[in-house]
Design an enzyme around this catalytic site. Sequence first.
Site, PDB file in Angstrom:
ATOM      1  N   HIS A   1      21.928  52.407  62.637  1.00 29.11           N
ATOM      2  CA  HIS A   1      22.978  51.692  63.223  1.00 29.11           C
ATOM      3  C   HIS A   1      21.903  52.430  65.163  1.00 29.11           C
ATOM      4  O   HIS A   1      22.494  53.481  65.287  1.00 29.11           O
ATOM      5  CB  HIS A   1      24.006  52.114  63.199  1.00 29.11           C
ATOM      6  CG  HIS A   1      25.358  51.408  62.016  1.00 29.11           C
ATOM      7  ND1 HIS A   1      25.641  49.840  62.006  1.00 29.11           N
ATOM      8  CD2 HIS A   1      24.636  51.683  60.689  1.00 29.11           C
ATOM      9  CE1 HIS A   1      25.775  49.786  60.855  1.00 29.11           C
ATOM     10  NE2 HIS A   1      25.748  50.627  60.360  1.00 29.11           N
TER      11      HIS A   1
ATOM     12  N   LYS B   1      57.191  50.824  90.413  1.00 27.49           N
ATOM     13  CA  LYS B   1      58.192  50.999  89.412  1.00 27.49           C
ATOM     14  C   LYS B   1      57.947  51.622  88.218  1.00 27.49           C
ATOM     15  O   LYS B   1      58.425  52.233  87.710  1.00 27.49           O
ATOM     16  CB  LYS B   1      59.050  50.178  89.107  1.00 27.49           C
ATOM     17  CG  LYS B   1      60.446  50.143  89.260  1.00 27.49           C
ATOM     18  CD  LYS B   1      61.428  51.620  89.757  1.00 27.49           C
ATOM     19  CE  LYS B   1      62.180  50.747  90.724  1.00 27.49           C
ATOM     20  NZ  LYS B   1      62.992  51.430  91.711  1.00 27.49           N
TER      21      LYS B   1
ATOM     22  N   LYS C   1      53.216  46.800  92.880  1.00 23.59           N
ATOM     23  CA  LYS C   1      54.601  47.009  92.446  1.00 23.59           C
ATOM     24  C   LYS C   1      54.195  48.741  91.952  1.00 23.59           C
ATOM     25  O   LYS C   1      53.474  48.755  90.034  1.00 23.59           O
ATOM     26  CB  LYS C   1      55.521  46.246  91.231  1.00 23.59           C
ATOM     27  CG  LYS C   1      55.843  45.228  92.263  1.00 23.59           C
ATOM     28  CD  LYS C   1      56.580  45.484  93.185  1.00 23.59           C
ATOM     29  CE  LYS C   1      57.785  43.999  93.214  1.00 23.59           C
ATOM     30  NZ  LYS C   1      58.507  44.607  95.321  1.00 23.59           N
TER      31      LYS C   1
ATOM     32  N   CYS D   1      21.731  47.122  59.697  1.00 21.25           N
ATOM     33  CA  CYS D   1      22.396  47.608  58.424  1.00 21.25           C
ATOM     34  C   CYS D   1      22.668  45.916  57.401  1.00 21.25           C
ATOM     35  O   CYS D   1      21.484  45.436  57.003  1.00 21.25           O
ATOM     36  CB  CYS D   1      23.479  48.055  58.561  1.00 21.25           C
ATOM     37  SG  CYS D   1      24.666  49.477  57.586  1.00 21.25           S
ATOM     38  N   LEU D   2      23.670  45.340  57.175  1.00 20.82           N
ATOM     39  CA  LEU D   2      23.708  44.380  56.828  1.00 20.82           C
ATOM     40  C   LEU D   2      22.974  43.665  57.633  1.00 20.82           C
ATOM     41  O   LEU D   2      22.497  42.337  56.083  1.00 20.82           O
ATOM     42  CB  LEU D   2      25.452  44.139  56.676  1.00 20.82           C
ATOM     43  CG  LEU D   2      25.915  42.323  55.814  1.00 20.82           C
ATOM     44  CD1 LEU D   2      26.118  42.622  54.625  1.00 20.82           C
ATOM     45  CD2 LEU D   2      26.609  42.325  56.515  1.00 20.82           C
TER      46      LEU D   2
ATOM     47  N   GLU E   1      22.128  51.466  67.753  1.00 19.91           N
ATOM     48  CA  GLU E   1      23.133  50.510  68.982  1.00 19.91           C
ATOM     49  C   GLU E   1      24.113  52.476  69.033  1.00 19.91           C
ATOM     50  O   GLU E   1      24.006  52.014  70.583  1.00 19.91           O
ATOM     51  CB  GLU E   1      23.898  50.009  68.222  1.00 19.91           C
ATOM     52  CG  GLU E   1      25.103  50.188  67.357  1.00 19.91           C
ATOM     53  CD  GLU E   1      24.604  50.141  66.265  1.00 19.91           C
ATOM     54  OE1 GLU E   1      23.657  49.207  65.675  1.00 19.91           O
ATOM     55  OE2 GLU E   1      25.474  49.345  65.119  1.00 19.91           O
TER      56      GLU E   1
HETATM   57  N1  GLN Z   1      28.063  46.513  53.951  1.00 22.00           N
HETATM   58  C1  GLN Z   1      27.248  47.529  53.219  1.00 22.00           C
HETATM   59  C2  GLN Z   1      26.689  48.989  52.953  1.00 22.00           C
HETATM   60  O1  GLN Z   1      27.767  48.897  52.821  1.00 22.00           O
HETATM   61  C3  GLN Z   1      25.974  46.983  55.372  1.00 22.00           C
HETATM   62  C4  GLN Z   1      27.292  48.126  56.317  1.00 22.00           C
HETATM   63  C5  GLN Z   1      27.139  48.001  57.548  1.00 22.00           C
HETATM   64  O2  GLN Z   1      26.614  46.818  57.814  1.00 22.00           O
HETATM   65  N2  GLN Z   1      26.932  49.104  58.124  1.00 22.00           N
HETATM   66  O3  GLN Z   1      25.618  48.851  52.745  1.00 22.00           O
END
Ligand code: GLN
Length: 537
Positions: free
Chosen positions: A508, A190, A188, A382-383, A510
Amino acid sequence: MAKHIFVTGGVTSSLGKGIIAASLAKLLQARGFSVTIQKFDPYINVDPGTLNPYEHGECYVTEDGAETDLDLGHYERFLNKPTSQANNVTTGRIYQTVINKERQGDYLGKTVQVIPHITDEIKRRARLLEETNNYDLIITEIGGTVGDIESLPYLEALRQLRQEIGSTNLLCIHLTLIPYLSAAKELKTKPTQHSVKELLQTGVQPDILVCRTEHPLTDEIRTKISRFCNVNKNSVIEALDAETIYDVPLLMLKEKLDVITLRKLKLKVGDEPEMIPWKTFLGKLKNPTNEVNIGLIGKYNELQDAYKSIHEAFVHAGAHNECKVNVVSIHAQSLEDSHQLSKLENLDGVLIAPGFGERGIEGKLNAIQYVRENNIPFFGICLGLQCAVIEFSRNVLQLKNATSEEISERAKHKVVHFIPEQATIKKKGGTMRLGAFNCKLKKNSHSAKAYGSTDISERHRHRYEINNVYVDDMKEAGLIPVGINPETKLVELMELKGHPYFVGVQFHPELKSTVENPHPLFISFISAALKYRQNQS
Ligand code: GLN
């Protein structure tokens, strides 16, 4: 002067404007043009750093420390070029700039209005990247859907800009949906007609229509769209649902989106684009010789976009290892009940995701203890690293109730604590430790081998760090600080001695994985998972 391409979206959100923009950019780059992409987001937050991932997916961080929309991640993954603060603009930032100027008296005596002041600022931002590099082409993706009230100033700015710089210097691509009605067995047009009409009401005639569809567009449908939407028939581009986002550049190449774009902008088309590395990657991605199951333990699992860059980094590293990576999302909270740890039995590796706040922490700690004791490859981001340190402190160093300052300010053993300058910060927007920092790796560590270097630079987004008071004890017991920031001495990377693969990073990785440069730590994690799996059978 750089030429501009604007990408708008119609009918519905989530059609993949970011992927279309990135795919076109890739093709143009592969034809030898220097190209960048920017994203304009119509929301009022100054940046997405203050948004919960459930709202808008992951917050992507650039080298220069901007908290940005996740589409910038796609731009970098496709183009293999870093973006910057200037590549993401929100309505909040536009208004902030205009209001600050008003307070300074820059508009003294004038009524400050959406037109011309807001639209002028949008136009200024649209052209800002022209100054930073000698780009041939700047692609601007306008977030939201045509017809939204909040998109109007952007479309007006686009209309004005086209009028100012001319239509051979500015092209508008409109991404739209051609739904298939299964009862009628018909595509479609439209909704697309309406969406283009909506765009025309703002004075913007699209030059190219990219039509998302589940079924191929027939010649008849193309003619109809062309006629009703006032677009050349060859500029009605079919965007069939693809198996992966990485197929889209080649689908767009087949539809000649790049050639049509260049012709309309009066640029030389030249030779066919150099897509061999891309095709090699796709070949490996689609013909894996092995597979692994990786547990992704986080707390925003319902929304894939919340961990977008991690998922994509697995795709890149998987292809590199010719290995299919099955990512199994596991809710951290569900692992608070230790009976649930059986969920980890069939995994070949576990990644503990980044995150904020207390929810899910205990489940992550249980998972880490399990993989540490059972020699299952572990990767903490990180965390994820911070949790690994807490788990190790509690169960190996026997520091009862060791925790992070983020979870308990008064705990006796804060093995993770505020980075000193963070402790006094009250404002939440853009104040974390953000962007790229250097890190020195110990020679002979797993990670230095993976990188092939001891000097690395990675991106950060956090307020807390590993507490150096406890680091010697950790080291003594086998959790080694392998990566250190040479200036601040913050611990950036830890590895567990004697474990086949146990790596936690404060940064990070990633965010830096691309199709052409899969991240070394993801590659080494997947190859450790493969080895683990082979040893099991
Ligand atoms: N909360 C944690 C900090 O601020 C880890 C942050 C995160 O995983 N990006 O250090």
